[in-house]
Scaffold this active site. Sequence first.
Site, PDB file in Angstrom:
ATOM      1  N   ASP A 132      17.606 -11.369   0.352  1.00  0.00           N
ATOM      2  CA  ASP A 132      16.835 -11.376   1.597  1.00  0.00           C
ATOM      3  C   ASP A 132      15.356 -11.112   1.391  1.00  0.00           C
ATOM      4  O   ASP A 132      14.647 -10.714   2.308  1.00  0.00           O
ATOM      5  CB  ASP A 132      17.420 -10.300   2.525  1.00  0.00           C
ATOM      6  CG  ASP A 132      17.568  -8.971   1.801  1.00  0.00           C
ATOM      7  OD1 ASP A 132      16.823  -8.751   0.813  1.00  0.00           O
ATOM      8  OD2 ASP A 132      18.414  -8.156   2.211  1.00  0.00           O
TER       9      ASP A 132
ATOM     10  N   GLU B 278      24.806 -13.425  -2.115  1.00  0.00           N
ATOM     11  CA  GLU B 278      24.745 -12.198  -1.288  1.00  0.00           C
ATOM     12  C   GLU B 278      24.465 -12.577   0.166  1.00  0.00           C
ATOM     13  O   GLU B 278      23.574 -12.031   0.821  1.00  0.00           O
ATOM     14  CB  GLU B 278      23.696 -11.214  -1.814  1.00  0.00           C
ATOM     15  CG  GLU B 278      23.864  -9.791  -1.295  1.00  0.00           C
ATOM     16  CD  GLU B 278      22.751  -8.853  -1.768  1.00  0.00           C
ATOM     17  OE1 GLU B 278      21.629  -8.953  -1.273  1.00  0.00           O
ATOM     18  OE2 GLU B 278      23.032  -8.013  -2.640  1.00  0.00           O
TER      19      GLU B 278
ATOM     20  N   GLU C  51      13.678  -8.137   5.949  1.00  0.00           N
ATOM     21  CA  GLU C  51      14.868  -8.667   5.263  1.00  0.00           C
ATOM     22  C   GLU C  51      15.961  -9.164   6.199  1.00  0.00           C
ATOM     23  O   GLU C  51      16.634 -10.156   5.906  1.00  0.00           O
ATOM     24  CB  GLU C  51      15.433  -7.611   4.303  1.00  0.00           C
ATOM     25  CG  GLU C  51      14.558  -7.330   3.078  1.00  0.00           C
ATOM     26  CD  GLU C  51      13.417  -6.351   3.344  1.00  0.00           C
ATOM     27  OE1 GLU C  51      13.315  -5.807   4.470  1.00  0.00           O
ATOM     28  OE2 GLU C  51      12.617  -6.124   2.414  1.00  0.00           O
TER      29      GLU C  51
ATOM     30  N   HIS D 237      11.065   2.615  -1.120  1.00  0.00           N
ATOM     31  CA  HIS D 237      10.072   1.537  -1.087  1.00  0.00           C
ATOM     32  C   HIS D 237      10.055   0.757   0.214  1.00  0.00           C
ATOM     33  O   HIS D 237       9.126  -0.007   0.462  1.00  0.00           O
ATOM     34  CB  HIS D 237      10.311   0.550  -2.243  1.00  0.00           C
ATOM     35  CG  HIS D 237      11.533  -0.303  -2.064  1.00  0.00           C
ATOM     36  ND1 HIS D 237      11.524  -1.455  -1.320  1.00  0.00           N
ATOM     37  CD2 HIS D 237      12.794  -0.158  -2.507  1.00  0.00           C
ATOM     38  CE1 HIS D 237      12.736  -1.992  -1.322  1.00  0.00           C
ATOM     39  NE2 HIS D 237      13.536  -1.217  -2.031  1.00  0.00           N
TER      40      HIS D 237
ATOM     41  N   ARG E 126       9.571  -1.271   3.469  1.00  0.00           N
ATOM     42  CA  ARG E 126       8.359  -1.499   4.254  1.00  0.00           C
ATOM     43  C   ARG E 126       8.358  -0.685   5.548  1.00  0.00           C
ATOM     44  O   ARG E 126       7.342  -0.104   5.924  1.00  0.00           O
ATOM     45  CB  ARG E 126       8.251  -2.985   4.623  1.00  0.00           C
ATOM     46  CG  ARG E 126       7.123  -3.691   3.918  1.00  0.00           C
ATOM     47  CD  ARG E 126       7.240  -5.193   4.097  1.00  0.00           C
ATOM     48  NE  ARG E 126       6.875  -5.825   2.836  1.00  0.00           N
ATOM     49  CZ  ARG E 126       5.683  -6.317   2.554  1.00  0.00           C
ATOM     50  NH1 ARG E 126       4.714  -6.273   3.442  1.00  0.00           N
ATOM     51  NH2 ARG E 126       5.436  -6.859   1.381  1.00  0.00           N
TER      52      ARG E 126
ATOM     53  N   HIS F 233       8.152   3.181  -7.360  1.00  0.00           N
ATOM     54  CA  HIS F 233       7.967   1.738  -7.177  1.00  0.00           C
ATOM     55  C   HIS F 233       6.507   1.405  -7.486  1.00  0.00           C
ATOM     56  O   HIS F 233       5.619   2.227  -7.282  1.00  0.00           O
ATOM     57  CB  HIS F 233       8.305   1.397  -5.725  1.00  0.00           C
ATOM     58  CG  HIS F 233       8.474  -0.063  -5.429  1.00  0.00           C
ATOM     59  ND1 HIS F 233       7.408  -0.916  -5.285  1.00  0.00           N
ATOM     60  CD2 HIS F 233       9.585  -0.823  -5.237  1.00  0.00           C
ATOM     61  CE1 HIS F 233       7.853  -2.132  -5.016  1.00  0.00           C
ATOM     62  NE2 HIS F 233       9.173  -2.109  -4.977  1.00  0.00           N
TER      63      HIS F 233
HETATM   64  C1  UD1 Z   1      10.149  -6.561  -2.122  1.00  0.00           C
HETATM   65  C2  UD1 Z   1      11.059  -7.202  -1.082  1.00  0.00           C
HETATM   66  C3  UD1 Z   1      12.158  -6.241  -0.665  1.00  0.00           C
HETATM   67  C4  UD1 Z   1      12.871  -5.671  -1.874  1.00  0.00           C
HETATM   68  C5  UD1 Z   1      11.853  -5.073  -2.828  1.00  0.00           C
HETATM   69  C6  UD1 Z   1      12.531  -4.580  -4.071  1.00  0.00           C
HETATM   70  C7  UD1 Z   1      10.060  -8.767   0.510  1.00  0.00           C
HETATM   71  C8  UD1 Z   1       9.345  -8.943   1.781  1.00  0.00           C
HETATM   72  N1  UD1 Z   1      10.305  -7.519   0.119  1.00  0.00           N
HETATM   73  O1  UD1 Z   1       9.463  -5.511  -1.464  1.00  0.00           O
HETATM   74  O2  UD1 Z   1      13.090  -6.921   0.158  1.00  0.00           O
HETATM   75  O3  UD1 Z   1      13.759  -4.683  -1.430  1.00  0.00           O
HETATM   76  O4  UD1 Z   1      10.901  -6.072  -3.199  1.00  0.00           O
HETATM   77  O5  UD1 Z   1      11.720  -3.726  -4.813  1.00  0.00           O
HETATM   78  O6  UD1 Z   1      10.382  -9.740  -0.139  1.00  0.00           O
HETATM   79  N2  UD1 Z   1       3.739  -4.540  -7.141  1.00  0.00           N
HETATM   80  C9  UD1 Z   1       3.173  -4.631  -8.393  1.00  0.00           C
HETATM   81  N3  UD1 Z   1       3.974  -4.982  -9.451  1.00  0.00           N
HETATM   82  C10 UD1 Z   1       5.296  -5.215  -9.305  1.00  0.00           C
HETATM   83  C11 UD1 Z   1       5.866  -5.114  -8.024  1.00  0.00           C
HETATM   84  C12 UD1 Z   1       5.064  -4.790  -6.947  1.00  0.00           C
HETATM   85  O7  UD1 Z   1       1.999  -4.406  -8.574  1.00  0.00           O
HETATM   86  O8  UD1 Z   1       5.969  -5.514 -10.295  1.00  0.00           O
HETATM   87  C13 UD1 Z   1       2.888  -4.122  -5.989  1.00  0.00           C
HETATM   88  C14 UD1 Z   1       1.866  -5.156  -5.529  1.00  0.00           C
HETATM   89  O9  UD1 Z   1       0.691  -4.499  -5.119  1.00  0.00           O
HETATM   90  C15 UD1 Z   1       2.539  -5.783  -4.322  1.00  0.00           C
HETATM   91  C16 UD1 Z   1       3.284  -4.581  -3.743  1.00  0.00           C
HETATM   92  O10 UD1 Z   1       3.724  -3.853  -4.879  1.00  0.00           O
HETATM   93  O11 UD1 Z   1       1.615  -6.350  -3.428  1.00  0.00           O
HETATM   94  C17 UD1 Z   1       4.453  -4.887  -2.852  1.00  0.00           C
HETATM   95  O12 UD1 Z   1       5.311  -5.854  -3.438  1.00  0.00           O
HETATM   96  P1  UD1 Z   1       6.134  -6.848  -2.465  1.00  0.00           P
HETATM   97  O13 UD1 Z   1       6.984  -7.741  -3.293  1.00  0.00           O
HETATM   98  O14 UD1 Z   1       5.246  -7.474  -1.479  1.00  0.00           O
HETATM   99  O15 UD1 Z   1       7.047  -5.876  -1.594  1.00  0.00           O
HETATM  100  P2  UD1 Z   1       8.144  -4.824  -2.012  1.00  0.00           P
HETATM  101  O16 UD1 Z   1       7.973  -3.653  -1.129  1.00  0.00           O
HETATM  102  O17 UD1 Z   1       8.169  -4.657  -3.467  1.00  0.00           O
HETATM  103  N1  UDP Z   2      16.272   0.019 -10.432  1.00  0.00           N
HETATM  104  C1  UDP Z   2      15.776  -0.046 -11.728  1.00  0.00           C
HETATM  105  N2  UDP Z   2      14.789   0.839 -12.098  1.00  0.00           N
HETATM  106  C2  UDP Z   2      14.298   1.772 -11.245  1.00  0.00           C
HETATM  107  C3  UDP Z   2      14.797   1.806  -9.917  1.00  0.00           C
HETATM  108  C4  UDP Z   2      15.779   0.912  -9.545  1.00  0.00           C
HETATM  109  O1  UDP Z   2      16.223  -0.858 -12.535  1.00  0.00           O
HETATM  110  O2  UDP Z   2      13.411   2.538 -11.641  1.00  0.00           O
HETATM  111  C5  UDP Z   2      17.305  -0.955 -10.016  1.00  0.00           C
HETATM  112  C6  UDP Z   2      18.546  -0.402  -9.356  1.00  0.00           C
HETATM  113  O3  UDP Z   2      19.537  -0.099 -10.307  1.00  0.00           O
HETATM  114  C7  UDP Z   2      18.971  -1.525  -8.424  1.00  0.00           C
HETATM  115  C8  UDP Z   2      17.674  -2.247  -8.112  1.00  0.00           C
HETATM  116  O4  UDP Z   2      16.698  -1.774  -9.034  1.00  0.00           O
HETATM  117  O5  UDP Z   2      19.814  -2.461  -9.071  1.00  0.00           O
HETATM  118  C9  UDP Z   2      17.237  -1.964  -6.712  1.00  0.00           C
HETATM  119  O6  UDP Z   2      15.930  -2.434  -6.512  1.00  0.00           O
HETATM  120  P1  UDP Z   2      15.045  -1.989  -5.302  1.00  0.00           P
HETATM  121  O7  UDP Z   2      15.470  -0.662  -4.814  1.00  0.00           O
HETATM  122  O8  UDP Z   2      13.637  -2.172  -5.741  1.00  0.00           O
HETATM  123  O9  UDP Z   2      15.347  -3.114  -4.211  1.00  0.00           O
HETATM  124  P2  UDP Z   2      16.486  -3.306  -3.099  1.00  0.00           P
HETATM  125  O10 UDP Z   2      17.803  -3.246  -3.761  1.00  0.00           O
HETATM  126  O11 UDP Z   2      16.270  -2.249  -2.067  1.00  0.00           O
HETATM  127  O12 UDP Z   2      16.177  -4.646  -2.535  1.00  0.00           O
END
Ligand code: UD1
Ligand code: UDP
Length: 385
Positions: free
Chosen positions: A96, A118, A132, A209, A211, A242
Amino acid sequence: MPSVMPIFGTRPEAIKMAPIVSAFQESADFDCIVTVTGQHREMLDQVNELFGIEPDHDLNILQPRQSLSAIMTRTIDGLDKLFAEKKPDAVIVQGDTTTSTAGAIAAFYHGIPVVHVEAGLRSGDLFSPFPEEANRKITSQIASLHLAPTSTSKANLLAEGIAEEDIVVTGNSVIDALLTTVDKEIPFSDPQLEDLAASGRRILLVTTHRRENQGDAMRGVGRALARIAEAEPDLVIVLPAHKNPVVREAVLPALEGKENVVVTEPLAYGEFTRMLSMAHIVLTDSGGVQEEAPSLGKPVLVMRDNTERPEAVHAGTVALIGTDEETIVKQVDRLLNQQDAFDAMANAVNPYGDGKAAERTVAAVAELLGVGTRLREFGNTLIAT
Ligand code: UD1
Ligand code: UDP
């Protein structure tokens, strides 16, 4: 030979797609074109490296503090060109995230069948989790094949009018991924964590993490953790932070200088699952962690008011506690100090899968593309939602 294009962009998609990518690559029936959007960068690459996945195409869309619209438009734009060139016979998206829904929309526009891994998770509230819940509902409208992790998610799809023959219950591939790491004592790259493992101290493992929790709610989570750390000096709180700077700015300030709080960079998946198996209690707003921790028998307090994963709540291993500071402090205290409350939640349950989701996925896609037949579904109990 039909070609399939798995598309993913964030950490959880990569973890859940990894067993599926491996299964397609091992199959002699498909050409598998692995495409990543790079919605996450470090957190995506960390997973691909662990599972030995080398993407064929990388859209590299990440921007610091990116907007949802930017993720959507940059993904669709990148895929538009790629689909025109590669013409895959099916696209596979997971879950999602915005990568996932953008991938589905771009494929739909090109007339390419969408396989949704999923499928069918529903919280019932369009704004929680945001975006999501909307993302996955949109994908359900345009997917050709819906791979539901559980009977409950299948029932959600049927209730929305999705045809039964287009749904296969596979189990969740996160359990396939978990089973690849969980029995291995993977060394921690951070020496503090090896010391902690040797100490035998009780661990509260925290991830956050979402939103909709960012801002005030997350600052409250930080304050709650600081209070727990002070009240329980023998406990160690481990918080793999995160990469999102918005998350760090909210949660971390309250934790500065706390001797029994260990803040780390995101842990590599194998290190994280080892930390999960060491944890006494898990406090999280993550989706994937809600699925993994129950199978390790860890009580999970979920910092949300609802969940699209009711199965482990029903089994008693997961409790929804919301994000109120006072409630978090009380609920953690209860599990730490009331043995009966802890025992009631510390049950190993496996409602989300049996490790064969990837195999069932490949077979279901083979049927869709006319080169095989689907396998027997994953069986679990239907939860009334
Ligand atoms: C995204 C997904 C969420 C998922 C989550 C898992 C959407 C809208 N959200 O949210 O469903 O649960 O990932 O973690 O698709 N950033 C980095 N490096 C990284 C990752 C993130 O710098 O490797 C920073 C960036 O500034 C980025 C911000 O994190 O703009 C947010 O990342 P984003 O993918 O927009 O949203 P998440 O909250 O990570
Ligand atoms: N996870 C990881 N390293 C971490 C924290 C989480 O590998 O430091 C893994 C965790 O085991 C799970 C996945 O990341 O499988 C969950 O990701 P996240 O919480 O970012 O996203 P969501 O599942 O909420 O979409």
